[in-house]
Design a protein around this motif. Sequence first.
Motif, PDB file in Angstrom:
ATOM      1  N   GLY A  67       0.820  -0.969  -0.110  1.00 16.09           N
ATOM      2  CA  GLY A  67      -0.048   0.149  -0.153  1.00 16.09           C
ATOM      3  C   GLY A  67       0.680   1.169  -0.129  1.00 16.09           C
ATOM      4  N   ARG A  68       1.858   1.430   0.316  1.00 17.78           N
ATOM      5  CA  ARG A  68       2.821   2.807   0.082  1.00 17.78           C
ATOM      6  C   ARG A  68       3.785   2.899  -1.378  1.00 17.78           C
ATOM      7  N   ALA A  69       3.262   4.009  -1.927  1.00 19.56           N
ATOM      8  CA  ALA A  69       3.100   4.380  -3.316  1.00 19.56           C
ATOM      9  C   ALA A  69       4.670   5.001  -2.970  1.00 19.56           C
ATOM     10  N   THR A  70       5.525   4.320  -4.143  1.00 20.13           N
ATOM     11  CA  THR A  70       6.572   5.216  -4.576  1.00 20.13           C
ATOM     12  C   THR A  70       6.636   5.324  -5.587  1.00 20.13           C
ATOM     13  N   GLU A  71       7.818   6.338  -6.384  1.00 14.07           N
ATOM     14  CA  GLU A  71       8.098   6.407  -7.596  1.00 14.07           C
ATOM     15  C   GLU A  71       9.935   5.823  -7.867  1.00 14.07           C
ATOM     16  N   ALA A  72      10.212   5.569  -9.244  1.00 14.72           N
ATOM     17  CA  ALA A  72      11.684   5.146  -9.201  1.00 14.72           C
ATOM     18  C   ALA A  72      12.122   5.556 -10.322  1.00 14.72           C
ATOM     19  N   LEU A  73      13.476   5.195 -11.439  1.00 13.51           N
ATOM     20  CA  LEU A  73      14.042   5.174 -12.716  1.00 13.51           C
ATOM     21  C   LEU A  73      14.503   4.163 -12.742  1.00 13.51           C
ATOM     22  N   VAL A  74      14.813   4.094 -14.375  1.00 11.83           N
ATOM     23  CA  VAL A  74      15.292   2.667 -15.139  1.00 11.83           C
ATOM     24  C   VAL A  74      16.346   3.912 -15.737  1.00 11.83           C
ATOM     25  N   LEU A  75      17.676   3.613 -15.357  1.00 15.10           N
ATOM     26  CA  LEU A  75      18.868   4.503 -16.320  1.00 15.10           C
ATOM     27  C   LEU A  75      19.182   3.650 -16.802  1.00 15.10           C
ATOM     28  N   THR A  76      20.170   4.396 -17.829  1.00 17.01           N
ATOM     29  CA  THR A  76      21.038   3.639 -18.583  1.00 17.01           C
ATOM     30  C   THR A  76      22.290   3.812 -18.482  1.00 17.01           C
ATOM     31  N   ALA A  77      23.052   2.672 -18.724  1.00 10.72           N
ATOM     32  CA  ALA A  77      24.996   2.575 -17.857  1.00 10.72           C
ATOM     33  C   ALA A  77      25.080   4.087 -17.874  1.00 10.72           C
ATOM     34  N   ASN A  78      25.165   4.912 -18.363  1.00  9.80           N
ATOM     35  CA  ASN A  78      26.415   5.997 -17.465  1.00  9.80           C
ATOM     36  C   ASN A  78      25.557   7.000 -16.673  1.00  9.80           C
ATOM     37  N   GLY A  79      23.850   6.742 -16.602  1.00  8.75           N
ATOM     38  CA  GLY A  79      23.380   7.590 -15.755  1.00  8.75           C
ATOM     39  C   GLY A  79      22.466   8.585 -15.655  1.00  8.75           C
ATOM     40  N   VAL A 111      15.273   8.495  -6.728  1.00  4.02           N
ATOM     41  CA  VAL A 111      16.417   7.608  -6.986  1.00  4.02           C
ATOM     42  C   VAL A 111      16.856   7.698  -4.499  1.00  4.02           C
ATOM     43  N   HIS A 112      16.922   6.583  -4.287  1.00  5.31           N
ATOM     44  CA  HIS A 112      17.173   6.191  -2.760  1.00  5.31           C
ATOM     45  C   HIS A 112      18.851   5.899  -2.653  1.00  5.31           C
ATOM     46  N   LEU A 113      19.854   6.853  -2.528  1.00  9.47           N
ATOM     47  CA  LEU A 113      21.754   7.388  -2.115  1.00  9.47           C
ATOM     48  C   LEU A 113      22.033   5.734  -1.297  1.00  9.47           C
ATOM     49  N   GLN A 114      21.306   5.624  -0.469  1.00 12.97           N
ATOM     50  CA  GLN A 114      21.834   4.867   0.351  1.00 12.97           C
ATOM     51  C   GLN A 114      21.763   3.015   0.071  1.00 12.97           C
ATOM     52  N   LYS A 115      20.958   3.075  -1.616  1.00 14.33           N
ATOM     53  CA  LYS A 115      21.667   1.655  -1.821  1.00 14.33           C
ATOM     54  C   LYS A 115      22.339   1.763  -2.654  1.00 14.33           C
ATOM     55  N   GLY A 116      22.356   0.413  -3.516  1.00 17.48           N
ATOM     56  CA  GLY A 116      23.102   0.001  -4.689  1.00 17.48           C
ATOM     57  C   GLY A 116      23.308  -1.044  -6.091  1.00 17.48           C
ATOM     58  N   CYS A 117      23.730  -1.396  -6.269  1.00 22.20           N
ATOM     59  CA  CYS A 117      23.083  -2.530  -7.752  1.00 22.20           C
ATOM     60  C   CYS A 117      23.030  -2.303  -8.685  1.00 22.20           C
ATOM     61  N   TYR A 118      22.283  -1.541  -8.772  1.00 19.18           N
ATOM     62  CA  TYR A 118      20.750  -1.000 -10.318  1.00 19.18           C
ATOM     63  C   TYR A 118      22.125   0.080 -11.736  1.00 19.18           C
ATOM     64  N   ARG A 119      21.943   0.303 -12.320  1.00 23.30           N
ATOM     65  CA  ARG A 119      22.353   0.659 -13.350  1.00 23.30           C
ATOM     66  C   ARG A 119      22.437   1.506 -14.000  1.00 23.30           C
ATOM     67  N   GLY A 120      23.713   2.790 -13.783  1.00 22.45           N
ATOM     68  CA  GLY A 120      24.083   3.922 -13.630  1.00 22.45           C
ATOM     69  C   GLY A 120      24.642   4.534 -12.775  1.00 22.45           C
ATOM     70  N   GLN A 121      24.242   3.555 -11.506  1.00 21.55           N
ATOM     71  CA  GLN A 121      24.622   3.917  -9.687  1.00 21.55           C
ATOM     72  C   GLN A 121      25.911   5.012  -9.447  1.00 21.55           C
ATOM     73  N   GLU A 122      26.284   3.783 -11.004  1.00 24.95           N
ATOM     74  CA  GLU A 122      28.177   5.033 -10.189  1.00 24.95           C
ATOM     75  C   GLU A 122      28.221   6.706 -10.589  1.00 24.95           C
ATOM     76  N   THR A 123      27.267   6.635 -11.661  1.00 25.78           N
ATOM     77  CA  THR A 123      27.048   8.111 -11.729  1.00 25.78           C
ATOM     78  C   THR A 123      26.576   9.074 -11.423  1.00 25.78           C
ATOM     79  N   VAL A 124      24.952   8.005 -10.447  1.00 24.24           N
ATOM     80  CA  VAL A 124      24.297   8.772  -9.537  1.00 24.24           C
ATOM     81  C   VAL A 124      25.492   9.385  -8.172  1.00 24.24           C
ATOM     82  N   ALA A 125      26.129   8.921  -7.576  1.00 21.54           N
ATOM     83  CA  ALA A 125      26.832   8.461  -6.772  1.00 21.54           C
ATOM     84  C   ALA A 125      28.229   9.514  -6.528  1.00 21.54           C
TER      85      ALA A 125
END
Length: 321
Positions: free
Chosen positions: A75-87, A219-233
């Motif tokens: 029941g908790r709503a959220t939103e998210a993105l899918v990024l390219t390898a370049n973020g 975008v949750h900054l305390q998680k990893g393991c998704y494509r494009g994470q390096e650019t976000v960090a």
Amino acid sequence: MKSPLLSLPGAVPAEGRDEGVAAHYGDLFREQRALADGSGFVDLSHRGVIMVTGDDRLSWLHLLITQHVSELPAGRATEALVLTANGHVEHALYLVDDGTTTWIHVEPGTQGDLLAYLESMKFFYRVEAADRTEDFAVVYLPAGSIAEVPDGVAVRETPQGRDLFLPRADLESYAAAHGPAVGMLGYEALRVEAHRPRLGFETDHRTIPHELGWIGSAVHLQKGCYRGQETVARVQNLGKPPRRLVFLHLDGSEVLLPGHGTPVRLASDGEEGRQLGFVTTSARHHELGPIALALIKRNVPLDAELMVGTTAAAQEVVVEP
């Protein structure tokens, strides 16, 4: 997919990305005021709907998207993105899990590409993803609405309102019972007022999440393991995204609104000055008049007077430089 609600009195079809639903139903500002007051509904039945089932659905999605969803409560709503390898931003997802199924709605026409990506990443996970756009229509109810939600209908509730995943066959009967209908122009004007970015409007092929203020909400900054994470960090640590989203108050004496892509320049440089950015969405607001969102270079001074095409504009900060 053409909505049956285009047969309602006064309905004027939307164009471009929102083709298939109504731009308005004859009175733009009345419709906006209805939404602002918590009444009416918006037909978003042109949006794509994806359903994910299976025991591993949340842990699997957690690895693919920018949001922390492995322990998302029902029941908790959220939103998210899918990024390219370049973020760069590739997809924007608006989702809720009901305890057995994750319901996702996305921009019109993007569900096919998103589903193809999800299918390519299934591997050994116990999940099934399906395009259910033909079966379910998204309907938006504004915050404060007292309209009832039919039994069994999935609901994504946020501070801005509720997204209903309504069986498409029930769309006309629901509209008849819960008017007034509000078109996309009214919905978009309130979106611009709230500074909420939209894929394909505020984004282009090189947009990164920091530029649009999606850090935190999508975008949750305390998680990893998704494509494009390096650019976000990297951008988070350096603090220097190349562009930033701004809200613009436009000179109300102009008859026409600036279209998507209209250049933004310093007012002091005039029409021949260097382009600093471009308009992403413009709208006529029932109280604020003509307004817009724009993407401009990060280092444009916060107090700079801007020119949008030939229209004077005052900026309001959305993303800090």
